[in-house]
Design an enzyme around this catalytic site. Structure first.
Site, short mmCIF file in Angstrom:
data_model
loop_
_atom_site.label_atom_id
_atom_site.label_comp_id
_atom_site.label_asym_id
_atom_site.label_seq_id
_atom_site.Cartn_x
_atom_site.Cartn_y
_atom_site.Cartn_z
N GLY A 46 1.07 -1.40 0.08
CA GLY A 46 -0.36 0.20 -0.09
C GLY A 46 0.84 1.35 -0.19
CD GLN A 51 2.72 5.91 3.02
OE1 GLN A 51 1.89 5.04 2.49
NE2 GLN A 51 3.77 4.91 3.64
CB CYS A 91 4.61 2.16 7.99
SG CYS A 91 4.37 4.16 7.28
CG LEU A 92 6.36 0.97 2.09
CD1 LEU A 92 6.14 0.88 0.68
CD2 LEU A 92 7.34 0.02 1.73
CG HIS A 133 -1.07 0.94 7.53
ND1 HIS A 133 -0.67 0.74 8.13
CD2 HIS A 133 -0.61 1.98 6.97
CE1 HIS A 133 0.58 1.03 7.89
NE2 HIS A 133 0.64 2.18 7.19
CD GLU A 134 -1.91 2.78 2.87
OE1 GLU A 134 -1.02 4.04 2.49
OE2 GLU A 134 -0.72 1.40 2.72
CG HIS A 137 -0.09 6.76 5.48
ND1 HIS A 137 1.19 7.73 6.27
CD2 HIS A 137 0.06 5.35 5.36
CE1 HIS A 137 2.14 6.41 7.06
NE2 HIS A 137 1.58 5.01 6.16
O1 K1U Z 1 1.13 2.39 4.56
C1 K1U Z 1 2.20 1.70 3.44
O2 K1U Z 1 3.28 2.49 4.19
C2 K1U Z 1 2.51 0.64 2.92
C3 K1U Z 1 2.75 -0.70 4.70
C4 K1U Z 1 0.58 -1.41 4.19
C5 K1U Z 1 0.83 -2.07 5.18
C6 K1U Z 1 1.03 -3.39 5.52
C7 K1U Z 1 0.82 -3.93 6.59
C8 K1U Z 1 -0.30 -3.36 7.03
C9 K1U Z 1 -0.94 -2.74 7.15
C10 K1U Z 1 -0.41 -1.99 6.22
C11 K1U Z 1 3.23 -1.59 3.29
O3 K1U Z 1 3.29 -2.43 2.99
S1 K1U Z 1 4.72 -2.72 4.35
C12 K1U Z 1 5.56 -3.63 3.98
C13 K1U Z 1 5.00 -4.81 3.61
O4 K1U Z 1 3.53 -4.94 4.71
C14 K1U Z 1 4.99 -5.89 2.52
C15 K1U Z 1 6.39 -5.70 2.13
C16 K1U Z 1 6.61 -6.81 1.25
C17 K1U Z 1 5.85 -7.43 1.16
C18 K1U Z 1 5.06 -8.17 1.74
C19 K1U Z 1 3.98 -6.57 2.27
ZN ZN Z 2 2.06 3.27 6.26
#
Ligand code: K1U
Ligand code: ZN
Length: 167
Positions: A46, A51, A91-92, A133-134, A137
């Protein structure tokens, strides 16, 4: 397609409240494409426009392994939510930190797609968690802000250490 730099917590710009998109034009379509490529490259499932330093109500999500199930939500609103779920989130903008957060288990969300058409979506599991979560943000909230002050201090210290190492 340029990859967009992702803001890292505790960057104050992550705390802005995103504004609704007035007109879905080519500029917005280009931004969505760049956001999707940035999310896939990170890698993540996501990304909210805030972000990548664009304070507009735009979210992309793709939970598929094949990167071909892109969901674009413009001006999204949660209409209904039910139940409770305790899911580990990442979260990225907070690299390397994963914590369990309590959220609704099911949500009904309304948004516009890239053609400007309104649609409703019902979600549970990881998709429901990711949508919430998004949407946080877009309100300037980062998931670690649900945690205790002690945990937040520890996370900030860990992130500062990571940033020093990266310099
Ligand atoms: O909002 C963001 O920063 C993105 C976030 C979304 C998210 C993931 C899990 C639970 C709630 C919200 C991410 O993508 S974190 C990275 C991640 O979950 C992932 C990375 C590589 C492969 C699969 C998942
Ligand atoms: Zn996030």
């Amino acid at each position: 397609m340029p990859l967009l730099p992702i803001l890292h917590y505790p960057d104050e710009r992550l705390h802005r409240v995103a504004k609704p998109v007035d007109t879905i034009n080519d500029e917005i379509r280009c931004l969505v494409e760049d956001m999707a490529q940035t999310m896939y490259a990170a890698p993540g499932v996501g990304l909210a426009a805030i972000q990548v330093n664009v304070p507009l109500q735009i979210i992309v999500i793709d939970l598929s392994d094949t990167h071909d199930q892109l969901l674009t939500l413009i001006n999204p609103e949660i209409l209904e939510s039910r139940g409770e779920s305790d899911c580990e989130e990442g979260c990225l903008s907070v690299p390397g930190i994963y914590e369990k957060i309590q959220r609704a288990a099911w949500v009904k969300v309304q948004a516009k797609n890239l053609d400007g058409a309104r649609f409703e979506l019902e979600a549970d599991g990881l998709l429901a968690v990711c949508i919430q979560h998004e949407l946080d943000h877009l309100q300037g909230k980062v998931f670690v802000e649900y945690l205790s002050a002690l945990k937040q201090r520890r996370i900030l210290a860990k992130l500062k250490k990571q940033q020093r190492r990266a310099m």
